[in-house]
Write an enzyme that holds these catalytic residues in place. Sequence first.
Site, mmCIF file in Angstrom:
data_model
loop_
_atom_site.group_PDB
_atom_site.id
_atom_site.type_symbol
_atom_site.label_atom_id
_atom_site.label_comp_id
_atom_site.label_asym_id
_atom_site.label_seq_id
_atom_site.Cartn_x
_atom_site.Cartn_y
_atom_site.Cartn_z
ATOM 1 C CG HIS A 1 7.898 17.107 -16.997
ATOM 2 N ND1 HIS A 1 7.071 15.964 -17.031
ATOM 3 C CD2 HIS A 1 8.845 17.095 -17.575
ATOM 4 C CE1 HIS A 1 8.175 15.091 -17.725
ATOM 5 N NE2 HIS A 1 9.277 15.823 -18.050
ATOM 6 C CB CYS B 1 2.428 10.196 -22.645
ATOM 7 S SG CYS B 1 1.444 10.866 -23.745
ATOM 8 C CG ASN B 2 5.966 11.008 -18.521
ATOM 9 O OD1 ASN B 2 6.676 9.973 -18.998
ATOM 10 N ND2 ASN B 2 6.284 12.098 -18.867
ATOM 11 C CG ASP C 1 7.612 10.220 -22.289
ATOM 12 O OD1 ASP C 1 8.766 10.425 -21.662
ATOM 13 O OD2 ASP C 1 7.060 11.488 -21.999
ATOM 14 C CG HIS D 1 -1.780 1.085 1.433
ATOM 15 N ND1 HIS D 1 -2.121 1.704 2.437
ATOM 16 C CD2 HIS D 1 -2.640 1.706 0.291
ATOM 17 C CE1 HIS D 1 -3.112 2.608 2.140
ATOM 18 N NE2 HIS D 1 -3.449 2.531 1.024
#
Length: 134
Positions: free
Chosen positions: A101, A124-125, A28, A20
Amino acid sequence: MKKTPLLNIALSRLIASLGHGDIVVIGDAGLPVPPGVELIDLALTHGVPDFLTTLKVLLSEMQVERHVLAEEILLKQPTPLAALEGMTAGGELGQRQLMNHEDFKVLSRQARAVIRTGECQPYCNIALIAGVTF
């Protein structure tokens, strides 16, 4: 042979070992992998495998409590964002957190692993924070 969509041994091992709150990053092709963080490199060529397919297959076995995206995806990647919105609405991704980012790259230092895809669309992460099934 496994019945679920996920056939990759390294990814199956990773998911089975999560606790957990553990973090898994799907990145990407250009996302840097911090030293000391396990890299599971799936990239074959530009776009193969792509970010969304990799995410969907991983979600077939992983319980996610919440996810983190770089806020840049909101403006720069409408197609992947629309798919992520659908997964969030369906409960597959839990709650969303946004950060810039650079902060996302800092967060990736805490990941159990970074999964490198062949995705060549920037931002695209996603960081997936493991939940529990009970």
